[in-house]
Design a protein around this motif. Structure first.
Motif, short mmCIF file in Angstrom:
data_model
loop_
_atom_site.label_atom_id
_atom_site.label_comp_id
_atom_site.label_asym_id
_atom_site.label_seq_id
_atom_site.Cartn_x
_atom_site.Cartn_y
_atom_site.Cartn_z
N UNK A 20 33.42 22.97 40.86
CA UNK A 20 33.33 24.38 41.25
C UNK A 20 34.71 25.05 41.25
N UNK A 21 35.75 24.32 41.62
CA UNK A 21 37.10 24.86 41.56
C UNK A 21 37.48 25.18 40.12
N UNK A 22 37.17 24.27 39.21
CA UNK A 22 37.47 24.50 37.79
C UNK A 22 36.67 25.68 37.26
N UNK A 26 38.42 29.03 35.84
CA UNK A 26 38.13 29.43 34.45
C UNK A 26 37.47 30.81 34.42
N UNK A 27 36.61 31.10 35.38
CA UNK A 27 35.96 32.42 35.43
C UNK A 27 37.00 33.51 35.71
N UNK A 28 37.99 33.21 36.56
CA UNK A 28 39.06 34.18 36.82
C UNK A 28 39.86 34.45 35.55
N UNK A 29 40.15 33.40 34.79
CA UNK A 29 40.88 33.58 33.52
C UNK A 29 40.05 34.41 32.55
N UNK A 30 38.74 34.16 32.51
CA UNK A 30 37.86 34.93 31.62
C UNK A 30 37.80 36.39 32.04
N UNK A 31 37.67 36.65 33.34
CA UNK A 31 37.61 38.03 33.83
C UNK A 31 38.91 38.78 33.52
N UNK A 130 45.60 21.58 42.22
CA UNK A 130 46.52 20.47 42.45
C UNK A 130 45.89 19.40 43.31
N UNK A 131 45.19 19.83 44.33
CA UNK A 131 44.50 18.88 45.20
C UNK A 131 43.39 18.15 44.44
N UNK A 132 42.66 18.88 43.61
CA UNK A 132 41.60 18.27 42.81
C UNK A 132 42.17 17.29 41.79
#
Length: 149
Positions: A20-22, A26-31, A130-132
């Motif tokens: 879900x973090x990824x 990725x959705x933020x980069x797409x937006x 980073x944590x993931x």
């Protein structure tokens, strides 16, 4: 036997949170890419409080294409190695974006109403990714040592 089940449940829960973090990063980069491609002038005003030149508009659209490519390249698939690669790519993007936008904001000449929220969003994604990444690396190391010993 219950210990193995509890351990596999923790791993499954961690992988779900990582996925879900990824997806969110990725959705933020797409937006961001979509806004940059459709209306680079909005992006310039919201983030930098300034207007792009013609060259800046073209560069903004080129950046949008790169962000959309990053989104496609990092969208999670079923394999763990793919997820680790996605985490690394998105972590690098978010860390560098947070650092650069903070640098621009500290300079004080290019500060729009969305600059500092963008810095915060990239910093949060950097922390979570980073944590993931560390969790995935530890999990892969433990899995390798358990089956090789």
């Amino acid at each position: 036997m219950s210990f193995v089940w509890a351990e596999s449940f923790d791993v499954a829960e961690q992988r779900s949170a990582t996925r879900w973090t990824v997806v969110a990063a990725a959705a933020e980069a797409a937006a961001t890419g979509l806004v940059l491609f459709v209306r680079p002038s909005w992006f310039a005003w919201l983030v930098f409080g300034a207007e792009f030149s013609d060259a800046g508009m073209a560069l903004g659209r080129l950046t949008a294409i790169a962000l959309l490519g990053l989104t496609l390249a990092t969208w999670p698939s079923a394999t763990a190695s793919s997820l680790t690669s996605s985490i690394r790519a998105l972590l690098l993007y978010n860390m560098l974006a947070a650092i650069y936008l903070a640098y621009v904001g500290i300079g004080g000449q290019l500060t729009g109403i969305m600059l500092w929220p963008a810095v915060a969003l990239h910093a949060i994604f950097s922390f979570l990714l980073g944590r993931s990444w560390r969790g995935m690396r530890d999990w892969e190391t433990a899995k390798t040592s358990r089956f090789s010993g």
